[in-house]
Design a protein around this motif. Structure first.
Motif, PDB file in Angstrom:
ATOM      1  N   ILE A 175       0.864  -1.187   0.000  1.00  0.00           N
ATOM      2  CA  ILE A 175       0.000   0.000   0.000  1.00  0.00           C
ATOM      3  C   ILE A 175       0.889   1.222   0.000  1.00  0.00           C
ATOM      4  CG2 ILE A 175      -1.715   1.323   1.292  1.00  0.00           C
ATOM      5  CD1 ILE A 175      -2.466  -1.389   2.670  1.00  0.00           C
ATOM      6  N   HIS A 176       0.578   2.185  -0.877  1.00  0.00           N
ATOM      7  CA  HIS A 176       1.281   3.462  -0.867  1.00  0.00           C
ATOM      8  C   HIS A 176       0.250   4.559  -0.616  1.00  0.00           C
ATOM      9  CE1 HIS A 176       4.621   6.183  -1.903  1.00  0.00           C
ATOM     10  NE2 HIS A 176       3.635   6.988  -2.262  1.00  0.00           N
ATOM     11  N   HIS A 177       0.480   5.329   0.434  1.00  0.00           N
ATOM     12  CA  HIS A 177      -0.469   6.379   0.801  1.00  0.00           C
ATOM     13  C   HIS A 177       0.269   7.716   0.896  1.00  0.00           C
ATOM     14  CE1 HIS A 177      -3.552   8.189   3.799  1.00  0.00           C
ATOM     15  NE2 HIS A 177      -3.945   8.353   2.547  1.00  0.00           N
ATOM     16  N   ARG A 178      -0.209   8.690   0.142  1.00  0.00           N
ATOM     17  CA  ARG A 178       0.370  10.033   0.188  1.00  0.00           C
ATOM     18  C   ARG A 178      -0.716  11.027   0.561  1.00  0.00           C
ATOM     19  NH1 ARG A 178       2.925  11.669  -5.238  1.00  0.00           N
ATOM     20  NH2 ARG A 178       0.795  12.269  -5.778  1.00  0.00           N
ATOM     21  N   LYS A 179      -0.441  11.783   1.579  1.00  0.00           N
ATOM     22  CA  LYS A 179      -1.407  12.784   2.030  1.00  0.00           C
ATOM     23  C   LYS A 179      -0.668  14.002   2.559  1.00  0.00           C
ATOM     24  CE  LYS A 179      -5.649  13.352   4.687  1.00  0.00           C
ATOM     25  NZ  LYS A 179      -6.665  12.702   5.562  1.00  0.00           N
ATOM     26  N   GLY A 180      -1.052  15.177   2.040  1.00  0.00           N
ATOM     27  CA  GLY A 180      -0.424  16.418   2.486  1.00  0.00           C
ATOM     28  C   GLY A 180       1.067  16.451   2.265  1.00  0.00           C
ATOM     29  N   GLY A 181       1.527  15.815   1.207  1.00  0.00           N
ATOM     30  CA  GLY A 181       2.946  15.816   0.890  1.00  0.00           C
ATOM     31  C   GLY A 181       3.747  14.749   1.614  1.00  0.00           C
ATOM     32  N   GLU A 182       3.114  14.010   2.553  1.00  0.00           N
ATOM     33  CA  GLU A 182       3.798  12.939   3.288  1.00  0.00           C
ATOM     34  C   GLU A 182       3.414  11.590   2.708  1.00  0.00           C
ATOM     35  OE1 GLU A 182       4.356  11.245   7.858  1.00  0.00           O
ATOM     36  OE2 GLU A 182       2.808  12.739   7.413  1.00  0.00           O
ATOM     37  N   ALA A 183       4.422  10.802   2.360  1.00  0.00           N
ATOM     38  CA  ALA A 183       4.173   9.494   1.751  1.00  0.00           C
ATOM     39  C   ALA A 183       4.585   8.375   2.698  1.00  0.00           C
ATOM     40  CB  ALA A 183       4.925   9.367   0.430  1.00  0.00           C
ATOM     41  N   LYS A 184       3.727   7.360   2.828  1.00  0.00           N
ATOM     42  CA  LYS A 184       4.024   6.184   3.638  1.00  0.00           C
ATOM     43  C   LYS A 184       3.674   4.934   2.846  1.00  0.00           C
ATOM     44  CE  LYS A 184       3.203   8.352   8.158  1.00  0.00           C
ATOM     45  NZ  LYS A 184       2.434   8.266   9.429  1.00  0.00           N
ATOM     46  N   SER A 185       4.465   3.896   3.041  1.00  0.00           N
ATOM     47  CA  SER A 185       4.198   2.626   2.365  1.00  0.00           C
ATOM     48  C   SER A 185       4.103   1.506   3.390  1.00  0.00           C
ATOM     49  CB  SER A 185       5.304   2.302   1.352  1.00  0.00           C
ATOM     50  OG  SER A 185       5.313   3.260   0.309  1.00  0.00           O
ATOM     51  N   TYR A 186       3.261   0.516   3.069  1.00  0.00           N
ATOM     52  CA  TYR A 186       3.044  -0.619   3.969  1.00  0.00           C
ATOM     53  C   TYR A 186       2.998  -1.909   3.160  1.00  0.00           C
ATOM     54  CZ  TYR A 186       1.215   3.184   6.896  1.00  0.00           C
ATOM     55  OH  TYR A 186       1.064   4.359   7.588  1.00  0.00           O
ATOM     56  N   ILE A 187       3.442  -2.971   3.757  1.00  0.00           N
ATOM     57  CA  ILE A 187       3.206  -4.300   3.199  1.00  0.00           C
ATOM     58  C   ILE A 187       2.053  -4.889   3.987  1.00  0.00           C
ATOM     59  CG2 ILE A 187       4.914  -5.423   4.720  1.00  0.00           C
ATOM     60  CD1 ILE A 187       5.537  -7.286   2.322  1.00  0.00           C
ATOM     61  N   PHE A 188       1.130  -5.592   3.316  1.00  0.00           N
ATOM     62  CA  PHE A 188      -0.100  -5.981   3.995  1.00  0.00           C
ATOM     63  C   PHE A 188      -0.569  -7.391   3.634  1.00  0.00           C
ATOM     64  CE2 PHE A 188      -1.779  -4.747  -0.089  1.00  0.00           C
ATOM     65  CZ  PHE A 188      -2.890  -5.552  -0.264  1.00  0.00           C
ATOM     66  N   LEU A 189      -1.432  -7.911   4.508  1.00  0.00           N
ATOM     67  CA  LEU A 189      -2.236  -9.096   4.239  1.00  0.00           C
ATOM     68  C   LEU A 189      -3.689  -8.709   4.463  1.00  0.00           C
ATOM     69  CD1 LEU A 189      -0.404 -11.926   6.251  1.00  0.00           C
ATOM     70  CD2 LEU A 189      -0.279 -11.518   3.801  1.00  0.00           C
ATOM     71  N   GLU A 190      -4.566  -9.117   3.568  1.00  0.00           N
ATOM     72  CA  GLU A 190      -5.983  -8.874   3.801  1.00  0.00           C
ATOM     73  C   GLU A 190      -6.500  -9.905   4.793  1.00  0.00           C
ATOM     74  OE1 GLU A 190     -10.242  -8.442   1.423  1.00  0.00           O
ATOM     75  OE2 GLU A 190      -8.374  -8.560   0.283  1.00  0.00           O
ATOM     76  N   ILE A 191      -7.329  -9.450   5.735  1.00  0.00           N
ATOM     77  CA  ILE A 191      -7.855 -10.328   6.777  1.00  0.00           C
ATOM     78  C   ILE A 191      -9.370 -10.213   6.849  1.00  0.00           C
ATOM     79  CG2 ILE A 191      -5.743 -10.224   8.161  1.00  0.00           C
ATOM     80  CD1 ILE A 191      -7.147  -8.185   9.959  1.00  0.00           C
ATOM     81  N   GLN A 192      -9.970 -11.187   7.480  1.00  0.00           N
ATOM     82  CA  GLN A 192     -11.413 -11.137   7.724  1.00  0.00           C
ATOM     83  C   GLN A 192     -11.700 -10.033   8.749  1.00  0.00           C
ATOM     84  OE1 GLN A 192     -12.956 -14.718   9.390  1.00  0.00           O
ATOM     85  NE2 GLN A 192     -15.089 -14.161   9.154  1.00  0.00           N
ATOM     86  N   GLN A 193     -12.878  -9.425   8.650  1.00  0.00           N
ATOM     87  CA  GLN A 193     -13.256  -8.387   9.607  1.00  0.00           C
ATOM     88  C   GLN A 193     -13.094  -8.911  11.031  1.00  0.00           C
ATOM     89  OE1 GLN A 193     -14.262  -5.151   9.041  1.00  0.00           O
ATOM     90  NE2 GLN A 193     -13.788  -5.446   6.890  1.00  0.00           N
ATOM     91  N   THR A 194     -12.510  -8.076  11.898  1.00  0.00           N
ATOM     92  CA  THR A 194     -12.210  -8.510  13.255  1.00  0.00           C
ATOM     93  C   THR A 194     -12.337  -7.353  14.228  1.00  0.00           C
ATOM     94  OG1 THR A 194     -10.509  -9.499  14.667  1.00  0.00           O
ATOM     95  CG2 THR A 194      -9.744  -8.075  12.908  1.00  0.00           C
ATOM     96  N   ASP A 195     -12.559  -7.691  15.485  1.00  0.00           N
ATOM     97  CA  ASP A 195     -12.592  -6.691  16.559  1.00  0.00           C
ATOM     98  C   ASP A 195     -11.250  -6.593  17.276  1.00  0.00           C
ATOM     99  OD1 ASP A 195     -15.295  -6.113  16.100  1.00  0.00           O
ATOM    100  OD2 ASP A 195     -15.959  -7.761  17.398  1.00  0.00           O
ATOM    101  N   VAL A 196     -10.277  -7.375  16.849  1.00  0.00           N
ATOM    102  CA  VAL A 196      -8.952  -7.348  17.478  1.00  0.00           C
ATOM    103  C   VAL A 196      -8.326  -5.975  17.290  1.00  0.00           C
ATOM    104  CG1 VAL A 196      -6.623  -8.311  17.411  1.00  0.00           C
ATOM    105  CG2 VAL A 196      -8.594  -9.824  17.154  1.00  0.00           C
ATOM    106  N   LYS A 197      -7.787  -5.440  18.366  1.00  0.00           N
ATOM    107  CA  LYS A 197      -7.144  -4.130  18.317  1.00  0.00           C
ATOM    108  C   LYS A 197      -5.633  -4.306  18.195  1.00  0.00           C
ATOM    109  CE  LYS A 197     -11.104  -2.133  18.963  1.00  0.00           C
ATOM    110  NZ  LYS A 197     -11.795  -1.476  17.830  1.00  0.00           N
ATOM    111  N   ASP A 198      -5.070  -3.732  17.165  1.00  0.00           N
ATOM    112  CA  ASP A 198      -3.628  -3.786  16.943  1.00  0.00           C
ATOM    113  C   ASP A 198      -3.243  -2.591  16.070  1.00  0.00           C
ATOM    114  OD1 ASP A 198      -1.108  -5.787  17.040  1.00  0.00           O
ATOM    115  OD2 ASP A 198      -1.182  -4.811  15.075  1.00  0.00           O
TER     116      ASP A 198
END
Length: 263
Positions: A175-198
């Motif tokens: 995932i690449h997200h740029r907002k207000g001139g700040e760019a961040k990238s993440y590597i991800f796994l899609e998961i089932q909807q959950t209430d787990v907080k992390d």
């Protein structure tokens, strides 16, 4: 003389191999009720069939047979209540694993159907609506072409997901997200909807995405394109076909256009 069942009769009645019955004897969890001293033939009582049923239950639940001795006292009495309690816990865990696998299969089948529809259109780029997706992610600070780092970070995500008892779909990427001139990238796994907080769990917005499929990663190139808007969300993820080539790997690039398609 008390009526007994031969080892062959027990084997046929319960669908258990004779070698297995002899193994249970060696473990000390199901010794024959009577062994003929002249022939060495083994015989079992009707009452022992319950114990054999419990052994088969343990096998079905992946409870080690050696562990069965923990449910037996010095006189050989079986703690049925304790065994069934632990058996229920094991069965519930196994049922959850099966249910998780079915969710994963459903997700893959939906994606394959979507991929076939895209292929039939024959277009290099297309727009599609994607619902809200929940992901677990880690910061990505490597070149997009660093396959070794990619696989290492994905492995970390799978381990973390297992620790948090999350259901993971076979969908991963960057995932690449740029907002207000700040760019961040993440590597991800899609998961089932959950209430787990992390801290690493968040949702990708639903809406229209401009998409394209390629064998090459292009997320850095797209993220640095000057004519892209200041606020930019790009998702690069695995792309599966119904007949997946064994020596080719496809990625789908998804550029978020908003709930209204960027209009």
């Amino acid at each position: 003389m008390k009526e007994y069942l031969t080892i062959g009769e027990v084997s046929k009645m319960k669908g258990v191999g004779i070698k297995s019955l002899r193994y249970y004897d060696r473990l000390g969890i199901l010794k024959p009720a009577y062994i003929n001293p002249d022939t060495g033939y083994r015989y079992y009582s009707i009452e022992q069939m319950l114990m054999l049923d419990m052994i088969l239950l343990c096998l079905g639940l992946d409870i080690p047979l050696k562990q069965m001795q923990e449910y037996m006292d010095e006189e050989g009495h079986l703690d049925m209540k304790g065994l069934l309690k632990d058996g229920r816990k094991k069965a519930e865990e196994k049922a959850k694993r099966i249910q998780d696998t079915l969710f994963q299969i459903d997700g893959l089948e939906r994606r394959i159907r979507g991929a076939e529809e895209i292929r039939n259109k024959g277009s290099d780029s297309y727009s599609k609506y994607i619902g809200e997706r929940m992901v677990i992610a880690l910061p990505w600070n490597h070149p997009s072409t660093d396959d070794k780092a990619y696989m290492s970070e994905v492995t970390k995500l799978y381990s973390l997901s297992q620790k948090l008892e999350l259901t993971v779909f076979y969908q991963q990427g960057i995932i690449h997200h740029r907002k207000g001139g700040e760019a961040k990238s993440y590597i991800f796994l899609e998961i089932q909807q959950t209430d787990v907080k992390d801290p690493g769990i968040f949702s990708l917005p639903e809406g229209t995405y401009e998409c394209s499929v390629s064998e090459d990663t292009r997320i850095d190139e797209k993220a640095e394109t000057k004519n892209q808007p200041e606020d930019l969300l790009i998702v690069e993820t695995d792309f599966y076909f119904g007949k997946q080539p064994k020596d080719r790997y496809f990625l789908e690039l998804q550029i978020y256009k908003g709930k209204d398609g960027g209009k």
